[in-house]
Design a protein around this motif. Sequence first.
Motif, PDB file in Angstrom:
ATOM      1  N   LEU A  13       0.858  -1.176   0.000  1.00 21.86           N
ATOM      2  CA  LEU A  13       0.000   0.000   0.000  1.00 21.86           C
ATOM      3  C   LEU A  13       0.899   1.232   0.000  1.00 21.86           C
ATOM      4  CD1 LEU A  13      -2.908   1.169   0.301  1.00 21.86           C
ATOM      5  CD2 LEU A  13      -2.547   1.057   2.768  1.00 21.86           C
ATOM      6  N   VAL A  14       0.664   2.126  -0.969  1.00 20.55           N
ATOM      7  CA  VAL A  14       1.451   3.358  -1.047  1.00 20.55           C
ATOM      8  C   VAL A  14       0.486   4.531  -1.175  1.00 20.55           C
ATOM      9  CG1 VAL A  14       3.244   4.652  -2.286  1.00 20.55           C
ATOM     10  CG2 VAL A  14       3.340   2.136  -2.225  1.00 20.55           C
ATOM     11  N   TYR A  15       0.699   5.516  -0.329  1.00 16.78           N
ATOM     12  CA  TYR A  15      -0.042   6.768  -0.399  1.00 16.78           C
ATOM     13  C   TYR A  15       0.831   7.822  -1.079  1.00 16.78           C
ATOM     14  CZ  TYR A  15      -3.440   4.889   2.877  1.00 16.78           C
ATOM     15  OH  TYR A  15      -4.418   4.134   3.477  1.00 16.78           O
ATOM     16  N   HIS A  16       0.213   8.822  -1.662  1.00 16.16           N
ATOM     17  CA  HIS A  16       0.920   9.962  -2.238  1.00 16.16           C
ATOM     18  C   HIS A  16       0.172  11.212  -1.792  1.00 16.16           C
ATOM     19  CE1 HIS A  16       1.767  12.616  -5.962  1.00 16.16           C
ATOM     20  NE2 HIS A  16       2.723  12.790  -5.077  1.00 16.16           N
ATOM     21  N   TRP A  17       0.872  12.121  -1.139  1.00 18.89           N
ATOM     22  CA  TRP A  17       0.274  13.377  -0.679  1.00 18.89           C
ATOM     23  C   TRP A  17       1.108  14.542  -1.206  1.00 18.89           C
ATOM     24  CZ3 TRP A  17       3.690  16.274   1.981  1.00 18.89           C
ATOM     25  CH2 TRP A  17       4.708  15.599   2.655  1.00 18.89           C
ATOM     26  N   TRP A  18       0.529  15.743  -1.204  1.00 18.16           N
ATOM     27  CA  TRP A  18       1.244  16.901  -1.722  1.00 18.16           C
ATOM     28  C   TRP A  18       0.725  18.175  -1.079  1.00 18.16           C
ATOM     29  CZ3 TRP A  18      -1.865  13.609  -4.397  1.00 18.16           C
ATOM     30  CH2 TRP A  18      -3.126  14.090  -4.748  1.00 18.16           C
ATOM     31  N   ILE A  19       1.607  19.168  -1.094  1.00 13.40           N
ATOM     32  CA  ILE A  19       1.264  20.507  -0.629  1.00 13.40           C
ATOM     33  C   ILE A  19       1.662  21.465  -1.749  1.00 13.40           C
ATOM     34  CG2 ILE A  19       1.724  22.315   1.075  1.00 13.40           C
ATOM     35  CD1 ILE A  19       2.413  20.059   3.068  1.00 13.40           C
ATOM     36  N   ARG A  20       0.721  22.282  -2.167  1.00 10.69           N
ATOM     37  CA  ARG A  20       0.956  23.254  -3.243  1.00 10.69           C
ATOM     38  C   ARG A  20       0.811  24.680  -2.703  1.00 10.69           C
ATOM     39  NH1 ARG A  20       1.164  21.045  -8.246  1.00 10.69           N
ATOM     40  NH2 ARG A  20       0.383  18.918  -8.453  1.00 10.69           N
ATOM     41  N   SER A  21       1.469  25.605  -3.371  1.00 12.93           N
ATOM     42  CA  SER A  21       1.301  27.019  -3.048  1.00 12.93           C
ATOM     43  C   SER A  21      -0.063  27.471  -3.557  1.00 12.93           C
ATOM     44  CB  SER A  21       2.404  27.848  -3.726  1.00 12.93           C
ATOM     45  OG  SER A  21       2.197  27.851  -5.132  1.00 12.93           O
ATOM     46  N   LYS A  22      -0.472  28.662  -3.177  1.00 12.24           N
ATOM     47  CA  LYS A  22      -1.738  29.204  -3.670  1.00 12.24           C
ATOM     48  C   LYS A  22      -1.711  29.354  -5.187  1.00 12.24           C
ATOM     49  CE  LYS A  22      -3.122  31.392   0.555  1.00 12.24           C
ATOM     50  NZ  LYS A  22      -3.566  32.577   1.252  1.00 12.24           N
ATOM     51  N   ALA A  23      -0.534  29.530  -5.755  1.00  9.52           N
ATOM     52  CA  ALA A  23      -0.393  29.646  -7.211  1.00  9.52           C
ATOM     53  C   ALA A  23      -0.360  28.276  -7.894  1.00  9.52           C
ATOM     54  CB  ALA A  23       0.883  30.418  -7.548  1.00  9.52           C
ATOM     55  N   GLY A  24      -0.404  27.201  -7.090  1.00  8.19           N
ATOM     56  CA  GLY A  24      -0.442  25.858  -7.659  1.00  8.19           C
ATOM     57  C   GLY A  24       0.902  25.177  -7.807  1.00  8.19           C
ATOM     58  N   ARG A  25       1.983  25.821  -7.387  1.00  8.73           N
ATOM     59  CA  ARG A  25       3.305  25.202  -7.471  1.00  8.73           C
ATOM     60  C   ARG A  25       3.496  24.183  -6.358  1.00  8.73           C
ATOM     61  NH1 ARG A  25       5.625  30.427  -7.324  1.00  8.73           N
ATOM     62  NH2 ARG A  25       4.937  31.406  -9.221  1.00  8.73           N
ATOM     63  N   LEU A  26       4.089  23.075  -6.729  1.00  4.29           N
ATOM     64  CA  LEU A  26       4.358  22.017  -5.762  1.00  4.29           C
ATOM     65  C   LEU A  26       5.434  22.484  -4.785  1.00  4.29           C
ATOM     66  CD1 LEU A  26       3.250  19.183  -5.342  1.00  4.29           C
ATOM     67  CD2 LEU A  26       5.035  18.336  -6.853  1.00  4.29           C
ATOM     68  N   ARG A  27       5.144  22.349  -3.488  1.00  3.22           N
ATOM     69  CA  ARG A  27       6.107  22.708  -2.446  1.00  3.22           C
ATOM     70  C   ARG A  27       6.751  21.460  -1.850  1.00  3.22           C
ATOM     71  NH1 ARG A  27       2.840  27.319   0.964  1.00  3.22           N
ATOM     72  NH2 ARG A  27       3.140  29.005  -0.541  1.00  3.22           N
ATOM     73  N   VAL A  28       5.889  20.500  -1.470  1.00  8.02           N
ATOM     74  CA  VAL A  28       6.350  19.264  -0.839  1.00  8.02           C
ATOM     75  C   VAL A  28       5.413  18.148  -1.278  1.00  8.02           C
ATOM     76  CG1 VAL A  28       6.857  18.094   1.359  1.00  8.02           C
ATOM     77  CG2 VAL A  28       7.063  20.583   1.222  1.00  8.02           C
ATOM     78  N   GLU A  29       5.956  16.957  -1.515  1.00  8.31           N
ATOM     79  CA  GLU A  29       5.117  15.785  -1.747  1.00  8.31           C
ATOM     80  C   GLU A  29       5.797  14.574  -1.129  1.00  8.31           C
ATOM     81  OE1 GLU A  29       4.542  14.550  -5.866  1.00  8.31           O
ATOM     82  OE2 GLU A  29       6.495  15.395  -6.376  1.00  8.31           O
ATOM     83  N   GLY A  30       4.970  13.609  -0.743  1.00  9.38           N
ATOM     84  CA  GLY A  30       5.511  12.432  -0.077  1.00  9.38           C
ATOM     85  C   GLY A  30       4.793  11.162  -0.486  1.00  9.38           C
ATOM     86  N   TRP A  31       5.510  10.053  -0.273  1.00 13.42           N
ATOM     87  CA  TRP A  31       4.996   8.723  -0.584  1.00 13.42           C
ATOM     88  C   TRP A  31       5.258   7.788   0.587  1.00 13.42           C
ATOM     89  CZ3 TRP A  31       7.669  11.858  -3.828  1.00 13.42           C
ATOM     90  CH2 TRP A  31       7.061  12.195  -5.034  1.00 13.42           C
ATOM     91  N   PRO A  32       4.348   7.701   1.561  1.00  8.53           N
ATOM     92  CA  PRO A  32       4.501   6.690   2.610  1.00  8.53           C
ATOM     93  C   PRO A  32       4.059   5.330   2.054  1.00  8.53           C
ATOM     94  CG  PRO A  32       2.736   8.257   3.153  1.00  8.53           C
ATOM     95  CD  PRO A  32       3.273   8.634   1.818  1.00  8.53           C
ATOM     96  N   ALA A  33       4.974   4.369   2.086  1.00 10.00           N
ATOM     97  CA  ALA A  33       4.715   3.042   1.516  1.00 10.00           C
ATOM     98  C   ALA A  33       4.809   1.980   2.601  1.00 10.00           C
ATOM     99  CB  ALA A  33       5.738   2.742   0.422  1.00 10.00           C
ATOM    100  N   TYR A  34       3.911   1.011   2.508  1.00 11.73           N
ATOM    101  CA  TYR A  34       3.884  -0.096   3.458  1.00 11.73           C
ATOM    102  C   TYR A  34       3.983  -1.403   2.690  1.00 11.73           C
ATOM    103  CZ  TYR A  34       1.991   3.551   6.455  1.00 11.73           C
ATOM    104  OH  TYR A  34       1.819   4.715   7.159  1.00 11.73           O
ATOM    105  N   ARG A  35       4.917  -2.255   3.125  1.00 11.42           N
ATOM    106  CA  ARG A  35       5.039  -3.602   2.587  1.00 11.42           C
ATOM    107  C   ARG A  35       4.965  -4.559   3.772  1.00 11.42           C
ATOM    108  NH1 ARG A  35       6.231  -0.344  -0.832  1.00 11.42           N
ATOM    109  NH2 ARG A  35       6.942  -0.327  -2.920  1.00 11.42           N
TER     110      ARG A  35
END
Length: 159
Positions: free
Chosen positions: A79-101
Motif C-alpha cells: 500500500l502506497v499513499y501519495h500526498w502533496w502541498i501546493r502554493s496558492k499559485a499551484g506550485r508544488l512545495r512538498v510531496e511524499g509517498w509513505p509506503a507499506y510492505r
Amino acid sequence: MGVIEFDLTRTVHAGIPEVFARLADISGYNDWMPDHGSMLRRTQLTSPGAPALGTTYLDETSFGPTPGEISAFQPPRTLVYHWWIRSKAGRLRVEGWPAYRLEASDDHTTLVRHNAKVHTYGMYRLATPILRRIAKKERAATLEALAASFEPGGDRRAG
C-alpha cells in the motif's frame, strides 16, 4: 529538489489481512492515530467507495490541509499513499509517498516495512533537514500507533 528517504520496520501482533485493512481504511485512522505526537488531526475520504488505487483523501494536519491519493494498492501486502502541498499559485512545495510492505512473521504477527519518501521544491528545499526530522518522527508515531491499535483497548485515540 530536496529528497528525504528512509525505512522503518515494526512488528505488529496481527495477521497481514488485518494490518493491511487497517492501513487502507483511511477514515479509520481517526480511531487509532494518537491525539498527541502526530501532526495528523483528522483524515477523510474525498472519493466514493472502498479504498482502492486512486482513492483520494484529505488530511487535516498541524501544517494545514493536505490532499492525497492511494498510488499503489496490492492487497494484502503493498500500500502506497501519495500526498502533496501546493502554493496558492499551484506550485508544488512538498510531496511524499509513505509506503507499506507487509510480511508474515508467523500466523498472527506481521512485519511492517515502511518506506517514506519526501521531495521538497523551491524554497522548501532549504527546510529539507528540518522536514527530515519531522517526517521520521511522524512516520515512527504512525507505526507505533498502528501496533498499539491491535493491543487490547488500542482502537481509541490515545492522549
